[in-house]
Each structure stands twice: as structure tokens, then as C-alpha cells.
Motif scaffolding. Structure first.
Motif, PDB file in Angstrom:
ATOM      1  N   LEU A 343      20.364   4.184  -8.335  1.00  0.00           N
ATOM      2  CA  LEU A 343      20.335   3.163  -9.387  1.00  0.00           C
ATOM      3  C   LEU A 343      19.532   1.940  -8.965  1.00  0.00           C
ATOM      4  CD1 LEU A 343      24.033   3.296 -10.658  1.00  0.00           C
ATOM      5  CD2 LEU A 343      21.990   4.274 -11.741  1.00  0.00           C
ATOM      6  N   CYS A 344      19.465   1.691  -7.656  1.00  0.00           N
ATOM      7  CA  CYS A 344      18.662   0.577  -7.149  1.00  0.00           C
ATOM      8  C   CYS A 344      17.187   0.933  -7.056  1.00  0.00           C
ATOM      9  CB  CYS A 344      19.162   0.155  -5.767  1.00  0.00           C
ATOM     10  SG  CYS A 344      20.781  -0.623  -5.768  1.00  0.00           S
ATOM     11  N   ARG A 345      16.838   2.170  -7.406  1.00  0.00           N
ATOM     12  CA  ARG A 345      15.465   2.674  -7.274  1.00  0.00           C
ATOM     13  C   ARG A 345      14.984   2.544  -5.833  1.00  0.00           C
ATOM     14  NH1 ARG A 345      13.342   2.858 -12.596  1.00  0.00           N
ATOM     15  NH2 ARG A 345      15.102   2.664 -14.025  1.00  0.00           N
ATOM     16  N   ARG A 346      15.862   2.806  -4.905  1.00  0.00           N
ATOM     17  CA  ARG A 346      15.519   2.787  -3.494  1.00  0.00           C
ATOM     18  C   ARG A 346      15.563   4.201  -2.947  1.00  0.00           C
ATOM     19  NH1 ARG A 346      16.323  -2.395  -1.250  1.00  0.00           N
ATOM     20  NH2 ARG A 346      15.405  -1.560   0.668  1.00  0.00           N
ATOM     21  N   HIS A 347      15.335   4.344  -1.661  1.00  0.00           N
ATOM     22  CA  HIS A 347      15.449   5.651  -1.027  1.00  0.00           C
ATOM     23  C   HIS A 347      15.793   5.436   0.430  1.00  0.00           C
ATOM     24  CE1 HIS A 347      11.551   5.534   1.188  1.00  0.00           C
ATOM     25  NE2 HIS A 347      11.113   4.850   0.143  1.00  0.00           N
ATOM     26  N   TYR A 348      16.145   6.497   1.111  1.00  0.00           N
ATOM     27  CA  TYR A 348      16.456   6.428   2.535  1.00  0.00           C
ATOM     28  C   TYR A 348      15.158   6.443   3.330  1.00  0.00           C
ATOM     29  CZ  TYR A 348      20.995   7.771   0.677  1.00  0.00           C
ATOM     30  OH  TYR A 348      22.167   7.806  -0.056  1.00  0.00           O
ATOM     31  N   PRO A 349      15.094   5.657   4.403  1.00  0.00           N
ATOM     32  CA  PRO A 349      16.065   4.703   4.939  1.00  0.00           C
ATOM     33  C   PRO A 349      16.171   3.469   4.032  1.00  0.00           C
ATOM     34  CG  PRO A 349      14.388   5.291   6.597  1.00  0.00           C
ATOM     35  CD  PRO A 349      13.881   5.733   5.262  1.00  0.00           C
ATOM     36  N   THR A 350      17.394   3.018   3.789  1.00  0.00           N
ATOM     37  CA  THR A 350      17.577   1.935   2.821  1.00  0.00           C
ATOM     38  C   THR A 350      17.283   0.552   3.389  1.00  0.00           C
ATOM     39  OG1 THR A 350      19.943   1.732   3.319  1.00  0.00           O
ATOM     40  CG2 THR A 350      19.308   3.255   1.558  1.00  0.00           C
ATOM     41  N   ASN A 351      16.950   0.451   4.671  1.00  0.00           N
ATOM     42  CA  ASN A 351      16.590  -0.863   5.225  1.00  0.00           C
ATOM     43  C   ASN A 351      15.089  -1.122   5.145  1.00  0.00           C
ATOM     44  OD1 ASN A 351      15.926   1.055   7.257  1.00  0.00           O
ATOM     45  ND2 ASN A 351      16.014  -0.531   8.840  1.00  0.00           N
ATOM     46  N   GLY A 352      14.349  -0.250   4.445  1.00  0.00           N
ATOM     47  CA  GLY A 352      12.901  -0.426   4.349  1.00  0.00           C
ATOM     48  C   GLY A 352      12.419  -0.514   2.926  1.00  0.00           C
ATOM     49  N   LEU A 353      11.145  -0.821   2.768  1.00  0.00           N
ATOM     50  CA  LEU A 353      10.517  -0.893   1.462  1.00  0.00           C
ATOM     51  C   LEU A 353       9.010  -0.721   1.607  1.00  0.00           C
ATOM     52  CD1 LEU A 353      10.366  -4.595   0.224  1.00  0.00           C
ATOM     53  CD2 LEU A 353      10.682  -3.943   2.595  1.00  0.00           C
ATOM     54  N   HIS A 354       8.347  -0.493   0.488  1.00  0.00           N
ATOM     55  CA  HIS A 354       6.907  -0.255   0.476  1.00  0.00           C
ATOM     56  C   HIS A 354       6.160  -1.555   0.172  1.00  0.00           C
ATOM     57  CE1 HIS A 354       7.278   4.165   0.486  1.00  0.00           C
ATOM     58  NE2 HIS A 354       8.393   3.937  -0.193  1.00  0.00           N
ATOM     59  N   ILE A 355       5.131  -1.821   0.966  1.00  0.00           N
ATOM     60  CA  ILE A 355       4.299  -3.008   0.775  1.00  0.00           C
ATOM     61  C   ILE A 355       2.829  -2.592   0.868  1.00  0.00           C
ATOM     62  CG2 ILE A 355       3.548  -5.192   1.835  1.00  0.00           C
ATOM     63  CD1 ILE A 355       6.155  -5.490   0.353  1.00  0.00           C
ATOM     64  N   TYR A 356       2.028  -3.076  -0.042  1.00  0.00           N
ATOM     65  CA  TYR A 356       0.589  -2.845   0.049  1.00  0.00           C
ATOM     66  C   TYR A 356       0.017  -3.848   1.049  1.00  0.00           C
ATOM     67  CZ  TYR A 356      -4.359  -2.637  -1.100  1.00  0.00           C
ATOM     68  OH  TYR A 356      -5.720  -2.510  -1.035  1.00  0.00           O
ATOM     69  N   ALA A 357      -0.597  -3.331   2.104  1.00  0.00           N
ATOM     70  CA  ALA A 357      -1.127  -4.188   3.166  1.00  0.00           C
ATOM     71  C   ALA A 357      -2.637  -4.058   3.238  1.00  0.00           C
ATOM     72  CB  ALA A 357      -0.508  -3.808   4.508  1.00  0.00           C
ATOM     73  N   ARG A 358      -3.297  -5.201   3.322  1.00  0.00           N
ATOM     74  CA  ARG A 358      -4.757  -5.227   3.461  1.00  0.00           C
ATOM     75  C   ARG A 358      -5.105  -6.156   4.604  1.00  0.00           C
ATOM     76  NH1 ARG A 358      -8.826  -8.319   0.392  1.00  0.00           N
ATOM     77  NH2 ARG A 358      -7.140  -9.044  -0.956  1.00  0.00           N
ATOM     78  N   ILE A 359      -5.966  -5.703   5.506  1.00  0.00           N
ATOM     79  CA  ILE A 359      -6.346  -6.483   6.675  1.00  0.00           C
ATOM     80  C   ILE A 359      -7.849  -6.697   6.647  1.00  0.00           C
ATOM     81  CG2 ILE A 359      -6.292  -6.613   9.187  1.00  0.00           C
ATOM     82  CD1 ILE A 359      -3.918  -4.623   9.032  1.00  0.00           C
ATOM     83  N   GLU A 360      -8.254  -7.944   6.477  1.00  0.00           N
ATOM     84  CA  GLU A 360      -9.662  -8.301   6.364  1.00  0.00           C
ATOM     85  C   GLU A 360     -10.140  -8.933   7.663  1.00  0.00           C
ATOM     86  OE1 GLU A 360     -11.576  -7.455   4.030  1.00  0.00           O
ATOM     87  OE2 GLU A 360     -10.199  -6.911   2.400  1.00  0.00           O
ATOM     88  N   GLY A 361     -11.088  -8.261   8.331  1.00  0.00           N
ATOM     89  CA  GLY A 361     -11.654  -8.780   9.563  1.00  0.00           C
ATOM     90  C   GLY A 361     -12.798  -9.735   9.313  1.00  0.00           C
ATOM     91  N   LYS A 362     -13.524 -10.064  10.381  1.00  0.00           N
ATOM     92  CA  LYS A 362     -14.617 -11.020  10.262  1.00  0.00           C
ATOM     93  C   LYS A 362     -15.691 -10.543   9.289  1.00  0.00           C
ATOM     94  CE  LYS A 362     -14.214 -12.641  15.068  1.00  0.00           C
ATOM     95  NZ  LYS A 362     -14.930 -12.735  16.372  1.00  0.00           N
ATOM     96  N   GLN A 363     -16.090  -9.282   9.431  1.00  0.00           N
ATOM     97  CA  GLN A 363     -17.212  -8.779   8.653  1.00  0.00           C
ATOM     98  C   GLN A 363     -16.838  -7.657   7.694  1.00  0.00           C
ATOM     99  OE1 GLN A 363     -20.101 -10.318   8.856  1.00  0.00           O
ATOM    100  NE2 GLN A 363     -19.378 -11.650  10.519  1.00  0.00           N
ATOM    101  N   SER A 364     -15.671  -7.084   7.842  1.00  0.00           N
ATOM    102  CA  SER A 364     -15.338  -5.932   7.018  1.00  0.00           C
ATOM    103  C   SER A 364     -13.824  -5.764   6.917  1.00  0.00           C
ATOM    104  CB  SER A 364     -15.947  -4.649   7.612  1.00  0.00           C
ATOM    105  OG  SER A 364     -15.416  -4.419   8.899  1.00  0.00           O
ATOM    106  N   THR A 365     -13.426  -4.901   6.005  1.00  0.00           N
ATOM    107  CA  THR A 365     -12.022  -4.555   5.853  1.00  0.00           C
ATOM    108  C   THR A 365     -11.619  -3.629   6.990  1.00  0.00           C
ATOM    109  OG1 THR A 365     -12.175  -4.725   3.449  1.00  0.00           O
ATOM    110  CG2 THR A 365     -10.303  -3.502   4.350  1.00  0.00           C
ATOM    111  N   ILE A 366     -10.585  -3.999   7.713  1.00  0.00           N
ATOM    112  CA  ILE A 366     -10.101  -3.171   8.814  1.00  0.00           C
ATOM    113  C   ILE A 366      -9.209  -2.049   8.298  1.00  0.00           C
ATOM    114  CG2 ILE A 366      -8.638  -3.178  10.881  1.00  0.00           C
ATOM    115  CD1 ILE A 366      -9.656  -6.012  11.440  1.00  0.00           C
ATOM    116  N   TRP A 367      -8.359  -2.362   7.331  1.00  0.00           N
ATOM    117  CA  TRP A 367      -7.410  -1.353   6.837  1.00  0.00           C
ATOM    118  C   TRP A 367      -6.821  -1.810   5.529  1.00  0.00           C
ATOM    119  CZ3 TRP A 367      -2.140  -0.075   6.068  1.00  0.00           C
ATOM    120  CH2 TRP A 367      -1.810   1.278   6.219  1.00  0.00           C
ATOM    121  N   ARG A 368      -6.487  -0.877   4.681  1.00  0.00           N
ATOM    122  CA  ARG A 368      -5.764  -1.191   3.448  1.00  0.00           C
ATOM    123  C   ARG A 368      -5.051   0.061   2.964  1.00  0.00           C
ATOM    124  NH1 ARG A 368      -8.227   0.162  -1.467  1.00  0.00           N
ATOM    125  NH2 ARG A 368     -10.300   1.072  -1.283  1.00  0.00           N
ATOM    126  N   ARG A 369      -3.784  -0.094   2.706  1.00  0.00           N
ATOM    127  CA  ARG A 369      -2.978   1.020   2.228  1.00  0.00           C
ATOM    128  C   ARG A 369      -1.543   0.536   2.071  1.00  0.00           C
ATOM    129  NH1 ARG A 369      -1.846   6.708   5.402  1.00  0.00           N
ATOM    130  NH2 ARG A 369       0.101   7.084   4.321  1.00  0.00           N
TER     131      ARG A 369
END
Length: 598
Positions: A343-369
Motif C-alpha cells: 500500500l505504501c508502493r514500496r518494496h524490499y528492502p524497505t530501508n531504501g528508495l530509488h533516486i535518479y543520479a547524475r554526475i557532471e564532471g569538468k568536461q563531460s557527464t561521468i554517470w547518470r542513471r
């Protein structure tokens, strides 16, 4: 600059912050030369999942916003929680030891502190579990995994519960590249989830080996059973999906797509899910958990216009509890604990969650997902470990580094952990690594920003931007009038920057828009028009600003009888995921995450 325990920058940044406090112009961090003086636009509203107020990120991930506000007493969720409270004993127990473990996970999923779950003059449910940990069968890996999941849900470090390291015990079951018995699979599902919940490295030999073991033994129909070579069932398939996704498996991979199709094929005409031939609330709950783990809305999973949520709620009793089936109550406290997570629209493990992360370096994107972040174990540059029991910004970076294969460095200082390098790019002079949440620059450090707890910005949180730059750098975002066009058709692009003082998005003149191997420059109102002849990603950058995220523009393949997606429509090309407003990136349309270095 930061309070104790926060990630901070060097003393020079503290001095810079002092200047910011006394200089309103500097606080604004805007450039008259770069930003048009036309009327400011309000920041675009962050998308929400259809039909509810749940968190939805770039892949459509959801987690219950119900958990972020006080509960009404007449909602299915509040009734279920009240039922669990009513059956708790003064010793803290709910039903039995195992059920109490599941109840702690449910309480945490609902955004409540299990330590506060206690009867008057009684003990908390967490105290009960710790005081009765002797009931655990340490020779059964699934027992140990369940206890770890309960402890991490309660914010405890399972490496030291009364002096016992339960993570070490669980890892001791690893043999022949899997956890527990080589003939079983459920011990791998729950073992992986337990290790992820405790912040263990998802790229470790144990986790990777177990993940590969799970994937190798997927049945031809897309499902899994509790054991190798046994007929697939809903419960174990749902558990496998949650384990794989929490450990970093791309939810668009063939493995997950096949598993979801198996679940879809098992849904019955009443909307519910069976296990071993019986449609029941437990299977409904775990199926919902798995559906949410891959970013889908269980309300959309319907047969004859009846959703799995509808069927689950049909098994709720007047007192808030859930039956196993209409005629069989079974362990109502256990069924209710399962249902609360769903009902909380969660899932196991319940101490975590999904976050969109983007890492922008000096000249380019290092990672995004998108990453699943729970507790984390941060290792500083001297090899010292730091356990963060809650999902944090630094924990999200740590998980991204594990999955993405890049490095980062933190140093322990008198004011806490200091992030000074990512992917070999180290802080120097006035430039260093900073972060924003939903484009807002928080006033706490990365180790202290807890997802969906820390404010501002107000929860629920969706997006993390970590970038190399200076205090004056503002984040860019691209707006497009359509994301699907026909060959030779024009699209209009607008580049905006976020003004920290006003909280508004403002147009940026002179920004460079990249499209394939060509560049375009925005005009005084932040616009540029591009003729589309290819369908690569599109992004913008400008000196002194943080480059924008990527938008995918697709060329329509049907030459007649169709029109491009307009700015008033949502992109529904991939029905596997929820639709999203047109101005959002179309990250999900890529078959693989875009190359980390452009």
C-alpha cells in the motif's frame, strides 16, 4: 561551512560563503549578461505518477507519498497500521518473532520509526527482536537475511547487534558463487536484498555471484521458483525481481522484462495473483512490490478493469487486517505486514528508495542513471569505514560508483567527511564537488542529507545532481516542444537556468545546445530552433553553468498518418513505464544508458 558530520569544502569555501551571506548580488548567483530580463518563469512542476501523489523519477519509480504525511484514520493504510498496533504485546512482539521482523519492515516502509512502536509501559518491537534474537536459526540463511532486513529497516547496523555481526554470518553462507544451498534460489533472493539493505558493495564477489546465479536459473517462462529447476511461482518471481533491481540490474533488461511478462501472465480475472493455484493477499502484495520496484504503477495492472490493488483491498477486513484469502485468515498480522509495504508502493528492502543520479564532471557527464540506495558503508581515503544507516546523497554516490565502475574519494575532517574527487577529477582552488537535490542546493552535507527526510527542498525527493564547479554555477535544463518528430521537421529548444534566490527558472542567452556533432546557440530569450535529421541525445552547456541533462529526440518511423508529439502531450512510446511530461528527459527510451563520456 557545514555542521558537524557534514561533507564540507575547504576553508576557502567557508570564506566564500561568508561573502555570500553579506552580498545579496552574490547570493543570487545570476549573470545579467547571460540571463534574459524577460518575465521569470516558475520552476516546472516535478512530475508525479498517474493517479496518486507518489514519487516518480526518470524511470517512473514510485514510493509512497502516504508515508511522508500524517495518516488519516480512514485510509486502508492507516487501518492496516492501526491493526498491527492493536495486536502488539507489551513485550513489543507482533504475533511471533518472524512476523515481528516483517512488521518492522512494514512500519519503516510507512515512514514511521519502529523504535516508537510500543505499548504503554512496554517495550518497542525493535527491543523485542534484539532481546529475542536467540530465536534465530543461524544455520538457515533466510532467517539471518530476514533479521538483517528488519534491523536495517529500524536503522540498526546489523554488523553489531549485541556484539554479533549478522552480515558476516550471512556472507558465511556463500559457496559455489551463491548464498546458501546450491539447489535453492530463495536464499539468494533474500540474501542479496539483505546485503544491499546493509550497504554492502553490489559489485562484491558475493553479491555479483549471487545475482548471476539468480539470472542463470531463470526459468524459460521468465519466472523463478524457490529452488532450481522447479516450476515458477509468483512469490519467488517477485522476490527475484526485487533482489535484482535493488542490486543494480537495469529494470529494462531482458531478464526483468521476461519476469514481468511472467507476472502479467499469472494475473487472474479478479485482478489478483496466485501462488500454488490459490489467489491470495500475500502474492498480491509481493507482486505489487515487484511492480513498484521497476517503476510501474500497480493500479495499471488490470484484468477486466480490476487491478491487483483492487483485489488486495478486497481482502482487507473491517478491523484493518488482511486475510490470506476470502475464507482463510491465516496469520493476519503477517498478511497485514506484507500489505502495508504494498500500500505504501514500496518494496524490499524497505530501508531504501530509488533516486535518479547524475554526475557532471569538468568536461563531460561521468554517470547518470537511477540507483536504489539504502544504508551505505563509506570508506574514506585512509581505509576507515563509516556506516550511514539511512539513504543519503553520499550513499547514492557510493551506489552509483559501485554500479558505474568509477571511483570517488572522501576525507575525514574535523567537520565530517569531505568529498574531494570523483573519477580522478579532484577539487582545486575555488572549484570542487557540490550537489543539488531537485536542482536546489541544500545547506547540509552529502552524508547528512537523508532522502525524503531532509528539507529543504521539501520531500518527496526525486533527483540528485553532483557536479564539479564553483559556488556561482547554476544548473541548466532543456525544454523542447516535442520529443518525436518526422525527418526534416523542426523542434524548438529552450535553455533555462535555476535561480537559487527566486526559485524560478530563467532563460539563458548564449547557451550551446549539442545535437549530434553540431552545436547551436540560444537567443536572448533562451530559444533555438533545430532541424532534426538524426535522433541522438540533445543537451546544453555554457561556461559558468552546470550542463543540462540529456533529452532523447526520436524520429518517427511511420511516414504517413501520424503527427509528432506536441508539447501538450506526454511521451507514451514505452508502455512499460509511466508517462511523463514532455519537458522531461527521455532517458528510458535508450536501449542502454547513454555513454558516460560524450
Amino acid at each position: 561551512m557545514k555542521k558537524d558530520g557534514n561533507i564540507r569544502y575547504t576553508v576557502v569555501f567557508s570564506f566564500l560563503l561568508f561573502l555570500m551571506l553579506i552580498t545579496p548580488l552574490f547570493l543570487a548567483r545570476t549573470s545579467e549578461k547571460a540571463v534574459s530580463t524577460i518575465e521569470e518563469e516558475a520552476a516546472p512542476q516535478v512530475e508525479t505518477h498517474q493517479g496518486n501523489n507518489n514519487i516518480s523519477d526518470s524511470w517512473g519509480y514510485v514510493s509512497g507519498s502516504e508515508t511522508l504525511s500524517p495518516q488519516s484514520n480512514d485510509t486502508p493504510l492507516s487501518k492496516a497500521l492501526n491493526y498491527l498496533r492493536s495486536v502488539q504485546g507489551t513485550d513489543g512482539k507482533i504475533s511471533d518473532f518472524a512476523t515481528s521482523c516483517w512488521a518492522v519492515m512494514a512500519v519503516a516502509a510507512a515512514g514511521e520509526d519502529p523504535h516508537n512502536w510500543t505499548k504503554p509501559n512496554g517495550k518497542s518491537i525493535v527491543e523485542y527482536l534484539i532481546e529475542n534474537k536467540g530465536q534465530l536459526n543461524l544455520n538457515v540463511s533466510t532467517d539471518v537475511a530476514r533479521f538483517i532486513l528488519a534491523m536495517t529497516a529500524a536503522g540498526k547496523d546489523p554488523r553489531n547487534i549485541g556484539g554479533t555481526n549478522y552480515v558476516e554470518i550471512l556472507e558465511g553462507f556463500f559457496n559455489n558463487s551463491q548464498i546458501g544451498s546450491p539447489s535453492q534460489l530463495n536464499d539468494d533472493f533474500w540474501g542479496v536484498m539483505a546485503l544491499v539493505s546493509a550497504g554492502e558493495n553490489v559489485s562484491s564477489t558475493i553479491t555479483r555471484g549471487s545475482v548471476n546465479f539468480i539470472k542463470t536459473h531463470q526459468n524459460a517462462d521468465g519466472g523463478w521458483s524457490w529452488a532450481v529447476g522447479v516450476t515458477s511461482d509468483v512469490d519467488d518471481t517477485a522476490a527475484a525481481i526485487m533482489a535484482l533491481v535493488s542490486a543494480g540490474e537495469d529494470s529494462r533488461s531482458n531478464t526483468i522484462v521476461k519476469a514481468l511478462q511472467y507476472l502479467k501472465n499469472q494475473q487472474q480475472s479478479n485482478g489478483g495473483f496466485p501462488c500454488w493455484g490459490v489467489v491470495n493477499s500475500a502474492s498480491d502484495s509481493w507482486a505489487i512490490d515487484a511492480i513498484c520496484s521497476v517503476g510501474q504503477d500497480p493500479a495499471d495492472w488490470k484484468v477486466d478493469n480490476i487491478s491487483v490493488l483492487d483485489h488486495l483491498l478486497s481482502l482487507q477486513n473491517v478491523d484493518g487486517s488482511f486475510n490470506w484469502t476470502t475464507t482463510t485468515p491465516a496469520n493476519k498480522a503477517l498478511m497485514t505486514s506484507y500489505a502495508v509495504v504494498a500500500l505504501c508502493r514500496r518494496h524490499y528492502p524497505t530501508n531504501g528508495l530509488h533516486i535518479y543520479a547524475r554526475i557532471e564532471g569538468k568536461q563531460s557527464t561521468i554517470w547518470r542513471r537511477t540507483v536504489f540506495v539504502a544504508a551505505s558503508m563509506i570508506v574514506d581515503d585512509t581505509g576507515q569505514s563509516h556506516y550511514l544507516p539511512k539513504p543519503t546523497v553520499l550513499g547514492a554516490l557510493d551506489r552509483a560508483a559501485e554500479i558505474g565502475g568509477f571511483t570517488y574519494k572522501v576525507r575525514q575532517t574535523s567537520l565530517g567527511l569531505y568529498l574531494y574527487a570523483i573519477a580522478g577529477e579532484e577539487a582545486a582552488g575555488l572549484a570542487g564537488w557540490m550537489y543539488r537535490v531537485d536542482y536546489y542546493m541544500p545547506n547540509v552535507g552529502m552524508a547528512d542529507f537523508e532522502w525524503n527526510i531532509t528539507s529543504p527542498p521539501n520531500p518527496p525527493h526525486k533527483e540528485l545532481l553532483i557536479y564539479y564547479g564553483e559556488w556561482t554555477y547554476l544548473p541548466l535544463k532543456i525544454w523542447v516542444d516535442k520529443t518525436e518528430v518526422h525527418f526534416g521537421e523542426n523542434i524548438t529548444v529552450r535553455v533555462m537556468c535555476y535561480n537559487d534566490t527566486s526559485g524560478n527558472w530563467q532563460p539563458v542567452e548564449g547557451a550551446t545546445v549539442h545535437f549530434l556533432y553540431r552545436t547551436y546557440t540560444t537567443n536572448a530569450t533562451g530559444y533555438v530552433v533545430i532541424t532534426v535529421r538524426y535522433d541522438p541525445p540533445l543537451w546544453a552547456e555554457k561556461a559558468g553553468y552546470i550542463r543540462s541533462d540529456v533529452i532523447e529526440v526520436k524520429i518517427a518511423t511511420n511516414p504517413t498518418g501520424s503527427t509528432a508529439t506536441s508539447s501538450s502531450q506526454q511521451n507514451t512510446e514505452d508502455s512499460t513505464f509511466s508517462s511523463r511530461p514532455f519537458w522531461r528527459r527521455s532517458f528510458l527510451l535508450e536501449s542502454q544508458p547513454y555513454k558516460v563520456y560524450r
